[in-house]
Design a protein around this motif. Structure first.
Motif, PDB file in Angstrom:
ATOM      1  N   SER A 182       0.663  -1.147   0.032  1.00 19.33           N
ATOM      2  CA  SER A 182      -0.045   0.073   0.083  1.00 19.33           C
ATOM      3  C   SER A 182       0.807   1.295   0.012  1.00 19.33           C
ATOM      4  O   SER A 182       2.041   1.341   0.245  1.00 19.33           O
ATOM      5  CB  SER A 182      -0.986   0.018   1.384  1.00 19.33           C
ATOM      6  OG  SER A 182      -1.522  -1.201   1.215  1.00 19.33           O
ATOM      7  N   LEU A 183       0.281   2.216  -0.136  1.00 21.75           N
ATOM      8  CA  LEU A 183       0.986   3.581  -0.291  1.00 21.75           C
ATOM      9  C   LEU A 183       0.533   4.580   0.826  1.00 21.75           C
ATOM     10  O   LEU A 183      -0.718   4.557   1.013  1.00 21.75           O
ATOM     11  CB  LEU A 183       0.554   4.274  -1.540  1.00 21.75           C
ATOM     12  CG  LEU A 183       1.691   5.413  -2.164  1.00 21.75           C
ATOM     13  CD1 LEU A 183       2.810   4.685  -2.457  1.00 21.75           C
ATOM     14  CD2 LEU A 183       1.026   5.881  -3.578  1.00 21.75           C
ATOM     15  N   THR A 184       1.497   5.170   1.529  1.00 25.26           N
ATOM     16  CA  THR A 184       1.302   6.107   2.666  1.00 25.26           C
ATOM     17  C   THR A 184       1.322   7.600   2.181  1.00 25.26           C
ATOM     18  O   THR A 184       2.328   7.716   1.561  1.00 25.26           O
ATOM     19  CB  THR A 184       2.181   5.766   3.733  1.00 25.26           C
ATOM     20  OG1 THR A 184       1.652   4.577   4.520  1.00 25.26           O
ATOM     21  CG2 THR A 184       1.949   6.954   4.885  1.00 25.26           C
ATOM     22  N   GLY A 185       0.505   8.192   2.511  1.00 26.82           N
ATOM     23  CA  GLY A 185       0.565   9.771   2.388  1.00 26.82           C
ATOM     24  C   GLY A 185       0.113  10.603   3.510  1.00 26.82           C
ATOM     25  O   GLY A 185      -0.601  10.112   4.250  1.00 26.82           O
TER      26      GLY A 185
ATOM     27  N   GLN B  48       4.713   1.364   1.723  1.00 25.92           N
ATOM     28  CA  GLN B  48       4.666   0.778   2.869  1.00 25.92           C
ATOM     29  C   GLN B  48       5.503  -0.211   2.710  1.00 25.92           C
ATOM     30  O   GLN B  48       5.891  -1.096   1.693  1.00 25.92           O
ATOM     31  CB  GLN B  48       3.365   0.174   3.419  1.00 25.92           C
ATOM     32  CG  GLN B  48       2.331   1.609   3.877  1.00 25.92           C
ATOM     33  CD  GLN B  48       1.049   1.043   4.297  1.00 25.92           C
ATOM     34  OE1 GLN B  48       0.868  -0.115   4.476  1.00 25.92           O
ATOM     35  NE2 GLN B  48       0.239   1.869   4.553  1.00 25.92           N
ATOM     36  N   LYS B  49       6.387  -0.712   3.927  1.00 31.98           N
ATOM     37  CA  LYS B  49       7.462  -1.987   3.915  1.00 31.98           C
ATOM     38  C   LYS B  49       6.777  -3.086   3.793  1.00 31.98           C
ATOM     39  O   LYS B  49       7.429  -4.072   3.372  1.00 31.98           O
ATOM     40  CB  LYS B  49       8.149  -1.708   5.171  1.00 31.98           C
ATOM     41  CG  LYS B  49       9.027  -0.293   5.126  1.00 31.98           C
ATOM     42  CD  LYS B  49      10.102  -0.373   6.565  1.00 31.98           C
ATOM     43  CE  LYS B  49      10.812   0.993   6.377  1.00 31.98           C
ATOM     44  NZ  LYS B  49      11.702   1.020   7.742  1.00 31.98           N
ATOM     45  N   VAL B  50       5.579  -3.421   4.370  1.00 36.92           N
ATOM     46  CA  VAL B  50       4.912  -4.909   4.239  1.00 36.92           C
ATOM     47  C   VAL B  50       3.724  -4.700   3.516  1.00 36.92           C
ATOM     48  O   VAL B  50       3.095  -3.754   3.479  1.00 36.92           O
ATOM     49  CB  VAL B  50       4.904  -5.222   5.539  1.00 36.92           C
ATOM     50  CG1 VAL B  50       6.237  -5.624   6.259  1.00 36.92           C
ATOM     51  CG2 VAL B  50       4.080  -4.417   6.498  1.00 36.92           C
ATOM     52  N   VAL B  51       3.055  -6.009   3.281  1.00 43.67           N
ATOM     53  CA  VAL B  51       2.093  -6.072   2.790  1.00 43.67           C
ATOM     54  C   VAL B  51       0.706  -6.008   3.729  1.00 43.67           C
ATOM     55  O   VAL B  51       0.744  -6.686   4.621  1.00 43.67           O
ATOM     56  CB  VAL B  51       1.728  -7.494   1.669  1.00 43.67           C
ATOM     57  CG1 VAL B  51       0.122  -7.335   1.305  1.00 43.67           C
ATOM     58  CG2 VAL B  51       2.994  -7.404   0.701  1.00 43.67           C
ATOM     59  N   SER B  52      -0.300  -5.047   3.476  1.00 38.22           N
ATOM     60  CA  SER B  52      -1.455  -4.893   4.250  1.00 38.22           C
ATOM     61  C   SER B  52      -2.555  -5.936   3.845  1.00 38.22           C
ATOM     62  O   SER B  52      -2.707  -5.749   2.733  1.00 38.22           O
ATOM     63  CB  SER B  52      -1.936  -3.597   4.595  1.00 38.22           C
ATOM     64  OG  SER B  52      -0.894  -2.923   5.033  1.00 38.22           O
ATOM     65  N   LYS B  53      -3.154  -6.649   4.697  1.00 34.67           N
ATOM     66  CA  LYS B  53      -4.254  -7.464   4.367  1.00 34.67           C
ATOM     67  C   LYS B  53      -5.578  -6.732   4.099  1.00 34.67           C
ATOM     68  O   LYS B  53      -6.570  -7.330   3.913  1.00 34.67           O
ATOM     69  CB  LYS B  53      -4.170  -8.555   5.188  1.00 34.67           C
ATOM     70  CG  LYS B  53      -2.966  -9.589   5.536  1.00 34.67           C
ATOM     71  CD  LYS B  53      -3.169 -10.633   6.546  1.00 34.67           C
ATOM     72  CE  LYS B  53      -1.863 -11.190   6.715  1.00 34.67           C
ATOM     73  NZ  LYS B  53      -1.977 -12.332   7.551  1.00 34.67           N
ATOM     74  N   SER B  54      -5.611  -5.683   4.597  1.00 30.74           N
ATOM     75  CA  SER B  54      -6.898  -5.061   4.504  1.00 30.74           C
ATOM     76  C   SER B  54      -6.871  -3.429   4.417  1.00 30.74           C
ATOM     77  O   SER B  54      -5.473  -2.945   4.727  1.00 30.74           O
ATOM     78  CB  SER B  54      -7.954  -5.189   5.617  1.00 30.74           C
ATOM     79  OG  SER B  54      -7.452  -4.768   6.793  1.00 30.74           O
ATOM     80  N   SER B  55      -7.843  -2.732   4.074  1.00 30.78           N
ATOM     81  CA  SER B  55      -7.523  -1.128   3.719  1.00 30.78           C
ATOM     82  C   SER B  55      -7.435  -0.643   5.195  1.00 30.78           C
ATOM     83  O   SER B  55      -6.681   0.308   5.623  1.00 30.78           O
ATOM     84  CB  SER B  55      -8.684  -0.503   3.314  1.00 30.78           C
ATOM     85  OG  SER B  55      -9.968  -0.915   4.047  1.00 30.78           O
ATOM     86  N   CYS B  56      -7.945  -1.173   6.326  1.00 28.81           N
ATOM     87  CA  CYS B  56      -7.920  -0.661   7.577  1.00 28.81           C
ATOM     88  C   CYS B  56      -6.505  -1.003   8.052  1.00 28.81           C
ATOM     89  O   CYS B  56      -6.006   0.121   8.834  1.00 28.81           O
ATOM     90  CB  CYS B  56      -8.970  -1.718   8.715  1.00 28.81           C
ATOM     91  SG  CYS B  56      -8.835  -1.121  10.250  1.00 28.81           S
ATOM     92  N   GLU B  57      -5.884  -2.010   7.872  1.00 27.33           N
ATOM     93  CA  GLU B  57      -4.463  -2.361   8.237  1.00 27.33           C
ATOM     94  C   GLU B  57      -3.553  -1.337   7.672  1.00 27.33           C
ATOM     95  O   GLU B  57      -2.676  -0.757   8.154  1.00 27.33           O
ATOM     96  CB  GLU B  57      -4.133  -3.526   8.063  1.00 27.33           C
ATOM     97  CG  GLU B  57      -2.728  -4.106   8.462  1.00 27.33           C
ATOM     98  CD  GLU B  57      -2.194  -5.644   8.273  1.00 27.33           C
ATOM     99  OE1 GLU B  57      -1.184  -5.548   8.186  1.00 27.33           O
ATOM    100  OE2 GLU B  57      -3.203  -6.291   7.857  1.00 27.33           O
ATOM    101  N   ALA B  58      -3.881  -0.918   6.212  1.00 25.95           N
ATOM    102  CA  ALA B  58      -3.181  -0.153   5.577  1.00 25.95           C
ATOM    103  C   ALA B  58      -3.267   1.299   6.188  1.00 25.95           C
ATOM    104  O   ALA B  58      -2.213   2.006   6.392  1.00 25.95           O
ATOM    105  CB  ALA B  58      -3.537   0.113   4.151  1.00 25.95           C
TER     106      ALA B  58
END
Length: 346
Positions: free
Chosen positions: A266-269, A286-296
């Motif tokens: 995911s992308l952080t802004g 982001q450095k790791v894969v997030s499993k949901s939009s909430c986690e991202a």
């Protein structure tokens, strides 16, 4: 008031801690066969020259009651009574400011006596950043630098576009023809990275394009030229910092879940404001894969919190009290619930 200085021959002032020898230079008449010269002070070209210079400058500043900031080691602050003097260092370029002109003038004499300086007067142009000040505040931009980018790309007569990145485009590492010479693309992205210092509107574009520096392709270069067209129509954009603003720190956080089509990351802004002034921003994968939009979103909030903590600490080093708690805004309700409940943090 902001003042600018330049140290003359800065790297020649550093004292070496190591034993460094060199062959006698051509034309030196005191050459003895089989002997070499031992350096006592640093020279340009030595790997440790910049470190030696920094240690020498630090020793002089600390000797005149300055304190080196813990959060930013290039920042030195001195308080004497109610008078403040601040020095910001970039290699051999220095910015001086404070609420006492006499202290600033005295420090100029100290630095000139220790190293010899070039007094450039009031700050107007610093490392490609143009600065304009009046009683209402300070405006910074990189107009000249942006014009040079447009000229170097040969696009002075192009039609400007209104959006900094091609809409709906998805760049790929394996689609499109490889560039025969990747250097023009790399140079252009390097210029965008520096332009991002005063142009937060380019943050997303720069993040996207800088991923393909190792093997750039024609679609990547076309997207970069699109950014140049956007610059053509927005040369005068910059950041304005009003002289009167509230000392309230707050941040905004967002995330684009799984936006990378190759890694799934995911992308952080985020952006951080002091009152009405934008002081920090970033777009980063982001450095790791997030499993949901909430986690991202939660990871994005975590990164923004780290930035807020650093900025708050920087103001603390400057002797400025920032009201706490610092507000952080997010547009995801589930993430807010997790942030308020320690049991869900796993």
């Amino acid at each position: 008031m902001l003042h600018q200085l330049d140290i003359n021959n800065a790297f020649l002032h550093g004292h070496l801690e190591e034993h460094v020898y060199l062959k006698p230079p051509a034309g030196y008449e005191g050459v003895t066969a089989g002997k070499v010269c031992k350096l006592k002070k640093s020279l340009y070209g030595l790997k440790q020259a910049s470190r030696c210079w920094n240690l020498e400058l630090k020793k002089v500043l600390l000797g005149h009651d300055f304190k080196q900031c813990e959060r930013d080691h290039s920042l030195f602050v001195r308080y004497k009574g109610h008078k403040c003097c601040i020095i910001l260092v970039y290699v051999d370029d220095l910015l001086l400011t404070g609420d006492d002109e006499d202290s600033i003038a005295q420090m100029k004499l100290v630095l000139d006596g220790a190293f010899t300086i070039k007094d450039l007067g009031k700050l107007r142009y610093f490392l490609g950043i143009e600065v304009a000040r009046n009683c209402k505040g300070t405006m910074i931009n990189q107009r000249k630098y942006a014009i040079d980018i447009v000229k170097d790309a040969g696009m002075e007569n192009c039609h400007a576009v209104t959006f900094p990145f091609p809409e709906g485009i998805k760049l790929s590492t394996d689609q499109g023809e490889l560039l025969e010479d990747p250097e023009p693309y790399r140079r252009l992205i390097g210029k965008f990275l520096y332009l991002n210092l005063s142009r937060p509107d380019l943050s997303f574009s720069v993040q996207q394009l800088s991923q393909y520096l190792s093997s750039p392709r024609k679609p990547h270069f076309q997207a970069a030229l699109h950014v140049v067209k956007y610059l053509k129509g927005t040369l005068n954009l910059g950041l304005f910092y009003p002289s009167e603003t509230e000392h309230h720190l707050y941040g905004y956080s967002d995330a684009d879940w799984g936006s990378c089509m190759h890694s799934g990351r995911s992308l952080t802004g985020y952006c951080v404001f002091l009152g009405s002034s934008l002081i920090s921003w970033k777009t980063k994968k982001q450095k790791v894969v997030s499993k949901s939009s909430c986690e991202a979103e939660l990871r994005s909030m975590s990164q923004t919190t780290s930035e807020l903590a650093w900025v708050a600490g920087l103001f603390e080093d400057l002797g400025i009290t920032v009201p706490t708690p610092v507000p952080l805004f997010c547009d995801n309700k589930s993430t807010e619930y997790i942030a308020h409940n320690a049991a869900f943090h796993e």
